[in-house]
Design an enzyme around this catalytic site. Structure first.
Site, PDB file in Angstrom:
ATOM      1  N   GLY A   9      -4.721  -4.741   5.373  1.00 20.95           N
ATOM      2  CA  GLY A   9      -3.599  -4.629   6.964  1.00 20.95           C
ATOM      3  C   GLY A   9      -3.986  -3.464   7.319  1.00 20.95           C
ATOM      4  CD  GLU A  11      -9.307  -0.620   0.724  1.00 18.60           C
ATOM      5  OE1 GLU A  11      -7.740  -1.102  -0.069  1.00 18.60           O
ATOM      6  OE2 GLU A  11      -9.327  -1.395   1.957  1.00 18.60           O
ATOM      7  CG  ASN A  38      -8.413   5.298   3.484  1.00 20.54           C
ATOM      8  OD1 ASN A  38      -7.462   5.254   3.252  1.00 20.54           O
ATOM      9  ND2 ASN A  38      -8.558   4.538   4.320  1.00 20.54           N
ATOM     10  CG  ASP A  53     -10.771  -1.540   4.721  1.00 18.53           C
ATOM     11  OD1 ASP A  53     -11.198  -1.565   5.824  1.00 18.53           O
ATOM     12  OD2 ASP A  53     -10.550  -0.728   4.815  1.00 18.53           O
ATOM     13  CG  ASP A  89      -7.389   2.532   0.200  1.00 18.18           C
ATOM     14  OD1 ASP A  89      -9.333   2.601   0.341  1.00 18.18           O
ATOM     15  OD2 ASP A  89      -7.170   2.382   1.452  1.00 18.18           O
ATOM     16  CB  ILE A 100       0.222   0.036  10.075  1.00 18.97           C
ATOM     17  CG1 ILE A 100       0.039   0.491   7.982  1.00 18.97           C
ATOM     18  CG2 ILE A 100       1.879  -0.276   9.495  1.00 18.97           C
ATOM     19  CD1 ILE A 100       0.730   1.428   8.015  1.00 18.97           C
ATOM     20  CB  SER A 145      -0.826  -0.547   1.728  1.00 16.48           C
ATOM     21  OG  SER A 145      -1.832   0.913   1.947  1.00 16.48           O
ATOM     22  CE  LYS A 174      -4.482   1.030   0.596  1.00 16.14           C
ATOM     23  NZ  LYS A 174      -5.369  -0.486   1.579  1.00 16.14           N
ATOM     24  CG  LEU A 175      -1.432   3.761  -6.992  1.00 18.54           C
ATOM     25  CD1 LEU A 175      -1.458   5.202  -7.492  1.00 18.54           C
ATOM     26  CD2 LEU A 175      -0.103   3.653  -6.712  1.00 18.54           C
ATOM     27  CE  LYS A 176      -4.095   3.901   2.500  1.00 19.53           C
ATOM     28  NZ  LYS A 176      -4.945   2.702   2.780  1.00 19.53           N
ATOM     29  CE  LYS A 212      -7.862  -3.009   6.205  1.00 18.20           C
ATOM     30  NZ  LYS A 212      -7.695  -1.389   5.873  1.00 18.20           N
TER      31      LYS A 212
HETATM   32  O1  NPG Z   1       0.173  -2.727   4.689  1.00 18.30           O
HETATM   33  O2  NPG Z   1      -0.898  -2.908   6.760  1.00 18.30           O
HETATM   34  C1  NPG Z   1      -0.182  -1.553   5.768  1.00 18.30           C
HETATM   35  C2  NPG Z   1      -1.293  -1.181   5.326  1.00 18.30           C
HETATM   36  C3  NPG Z   1      -2.269  -0.966   4.126  1.00 18.30           C
HETATM   37  O3  NPG Z   1      -3.042   0.941   3.506  1.00 18.30           O
HETATM   38  C4  NPG Z   1      -3.400   0.069   4.378  1.00 18.30           C
HETATM   39  N1  NPG Z   1      -4.121   0.820   5.193  1.00 18.30           N
HETATM   40  O4  NPG Z   1      -6.618   2.684   5.134  1.00 18.30           O
HETATM   41  O5  NPG Z   1      -6.244   0.108   4.076  1.00 18.30           O
HETATM   42  C5  NPG Z   1      -6.085   1.714   5.409  1.00 18.30           C
HETATM   43  C6  NPG Z   1      -4.888   1.443   5.992  1.00 18.30           C
HETATM   44  C7  NPG Z   1      -4.325   1.703   7.103  1.00 18.30           C
HETATM   45  C8  NPG Z   1      -3.758   1.708   8.085  1.00 18.30           C
HETATM   46  C9  NPG Z   1      -6.314   2.455   7.947  1.00 18.30           C
HETATM   47  C10 NPG Z   1      -3.848   1.418   9.681  1.00 18.30           C
HETATM   48  C11 NPG Z   1      -5.902   2.412   8.995  1.00 18.30           C
HETATM   49  C12 NPG Z   1      -4.665   1.980  10.053  1.00 18.30           C
END
Ligand code: NPG
Length: 372
Positions: free
Chosen positions: A294, A217, A194, A242, A192, A296, A138, A164-166, A266
Site C-alpha cells: 500500500g 521487507e 524501507n 519492494d 519493513d 496510503i 502497517s 507489519k512493523l516499520k 504495488k
Molecule cells: O497501508 O498503505 C498502507 C501503508 C503501507 O507501510 C506502507 N507503505 O514503505 O511500504 C511503504 C509504505 C509507504 C507509504 C511508502 C506511503 C510510500 C508512501
C-alpha cells in the site's frame, strides 16, 4: 459499447488528505497524504486514476511535482490518438523512461473508463479468484515501546490478519521482541526496513530470526539485488523485495539471483495494474509468494488494490487496511473490514464512486486540459 477510446479532457488534481497521526518510516515523516488524482473524460465516459507519489523523492525518485509534469507534458500527449484497449497504454508510453507512478495513474483512469463502458469490473478483468481478501496493517515507527504496544493492541483488537512493523537502525530487534513477548508467537508479524540497512548489518539482522517473522521487507537499498541475495543466504527470515522491483523483468532477475523469496506488489510503484499482474504471473510461475503493498492511497487506489489482491498468487495479507484507518474522511465511501477481511468492490470499473464534496474539500490544485 465497443470501439476505440479517446481522451477528450483531463483533470490533474493534487489533493491533500489529513492523517489521524503522522506516519513515520525510515525515509521520513508524513504529516498529511498528498496524492494526485486524474480524471479522464473519454468518448466512452469518465475514468479515475490515482498517482500515489509523495511530495518529495524519498521513497522512489518520483514526487508530486515530477509526476504532475510527467502526466501533463509527456504521458497525456502520447495518448492523443484512439486506443482499442487500455492494454495498449504500456506500449504507447514506453518511450518515456521511468515515471511509473505517473504512468500507473494514466493507465488506471483509462482502465476505469474502458471497463465501465463495457460494464466490466477490474477484479474480474485481472483474474481475481476470491471475493474478499485478508487485510494487514502497517505500523509506523514510534518513539516509545509502550506507545507501539498500545498501537499494536488496538490493531489486534480490530482483527487485522497480520501486523507489519516499520523498522530502522536503532528501532528493530527491541520493538519486535517487545511485540512478540506481549502478543505471543502466533501473531502473524513481519517487518519493513524501507532500504535502511547495508550488507554489513547482516549479522545484526540475523538477530530477527528467532522471532519467527513472516518476512523482512526491503532491508537493503533498491539497487542492491546481489547484496540482497547474499543477505537472504544468511537469514532464516524470508527476504521480501519492494522498492527493488520496478517491473516483471526486475522480479525475474531477483528470483534468478535468489535475492528474495517474496515480492510486495504495488501498482503505483511498477507502472500500473497490468504490470502488477505480469509481476504476479512471473512470481507465481516460480512459486514465489506475493502480496499487495500500500502507498496510503485514497479509496480509489485502495479499491483497485483490493481487486489485484484477489489474484491467486496473493497468498499473504496485503497492506490494504480501510482508508479511514489513516484518514478522518475519504473521497470514496469507506471500506468495512469484517473478520480481518474486506470485500473486493464488484461494481463496474474500479467499483467505487468519487464523492464530489469530499474531493473539493481535499483539493489543493486542479489543472484542466482540453483536447484541441
Ligand atoms: O497501508 O498503505 C498502507 C501503508 C503501507 O507501510 C506502507 N507503505 O514503505 O511500504 C511503504 C509504505 C509507504 C507509504 C511508502 C506511503 C510510500 C508512501
Amino acid at each position: 459499447m465497443t470501439g476505440p477510446i479517446t481522451i477528450e479532457r483531463a483533470e490533474v488534481r493534487v489533493v491533500r488528505l489529513p492523517l489521524h497521526k503522522p506516519f513515520v518510516t525510515a525515509f521520513g515523516v508524513q504529516a498529511t497524504r498528498e496524492l494526485i488524482l486524474l480524471r479522464l473524460d473519454t468518448n466512452r465516459g469518465v475514468g479515475w486514476g490515482e498517482c500515489p507519489t509523495l511530495p518529495e523523492p524519498v521513497y522512489t525518485s518520483e514526487f508530486t511535482g515530477s509526476a504532475c509534469a510527467a502526466i501533463v507534458d509527456h504521458l497525456l500527449p502520447r495518448l492523443a490518438g484512439p486506443l482499442r484497449h487500455p492494454g495498449e497504454v504500456t506500449a504507447a508510453l514506453a518511450g518515456v523512461k521511468g515515471h511509473r507512478a505517473a504512468k500507473s495513474a494514466v493507465e488506471m483512469a483509462l482502465l476505469d473508463a474502458w471497463l465501465r463502458a463495457h460494464d466490466l469490473n477490474l477484479a474480474d478483468c485481472l483474474g481475481a479468484v476470491r471475493t474478499r481478501v485478508p487485510v494487514g496493517v502497517s505500523i509506523g515507527i514510534h518513539e516509545r515501546i509502550d506507545d507501539l504496544l498500545a498501537d499494536v493492541a488496538g490493531k489486534v483488537e480490530e482483527g487485522y490478519a497480520r501486523i507489519k512493523l516499520k523498522i530502522k537502525p536503532g528501532w528493530d530487534l527491541e520493538p519486535v521482541r517487545a511485540v512478540r513477548s506481549a502478543f505471543g508467537d502466533s501473531l502473524p508479524l513481519q517487518v519493513d526496513a524501507n532500504a535502511a540497512y547495508t550488507l554489513t548489518d547482516a549479522r545484526h539482522l540475523a538477530g530477527l530470526d528467532r522471532f519467527g517473522l513472516i518476512l523482512i521487507e526491503q532491508p537493503l537499498a533498491d539497487t542492491d539485488l546481489v547484496q540482497h541475495a547474499r543477505l537472504a543466504a544468511r537469514l532464516e527470515t524470508p527476504v521480501c523485495l519492494d522498492e527493488s522491483i520496478r517491473d516483471a523483468a526486475d522480479a525475474a532477475a531477483a528470483i534468478e539471483l535468489g535475492a528474495c523469496s517474496v515480492v510486495n506488489i504495488k501498482p503505483g510503484r511498477v507502472g500500473g495494474y497490468l504490470e502488477a499482474k505480469r509481476i504476479h504471473d512471473v512470481c507465481r510461475a516460480h512459486g514465489v509468494a506475493v502480496w499487495c503493498g500500500g502507498l496510503i492511497e485514497s479509496g480509489l487506489g485502495r479499491a483497485a488494490n483490493l481487486a489485484l489482491a484477489g489474484l491467486p498468487g496473493f497468498v499473504l495479507p496485503g497492506d490494504t487496511s480501510p482508508t479511514l484507518h489513516y484518514f478522518p474522511f475519504d473521497i470514496t465511501a469507506p471500506f468495512e473490514m469484517k473478520d480481518g477481511q474486506i470485500d473486493i468492490p464488484t461494481g463496474p470499473g474500479l467499483g467505487v464512486e468519487v464523492n464530489e464534496a469530499a474531493l473539493e474539500a481535499a483539493t489543493v490544485t486542479v489543472r484542466t486540459l482540453e483536447r484541441d
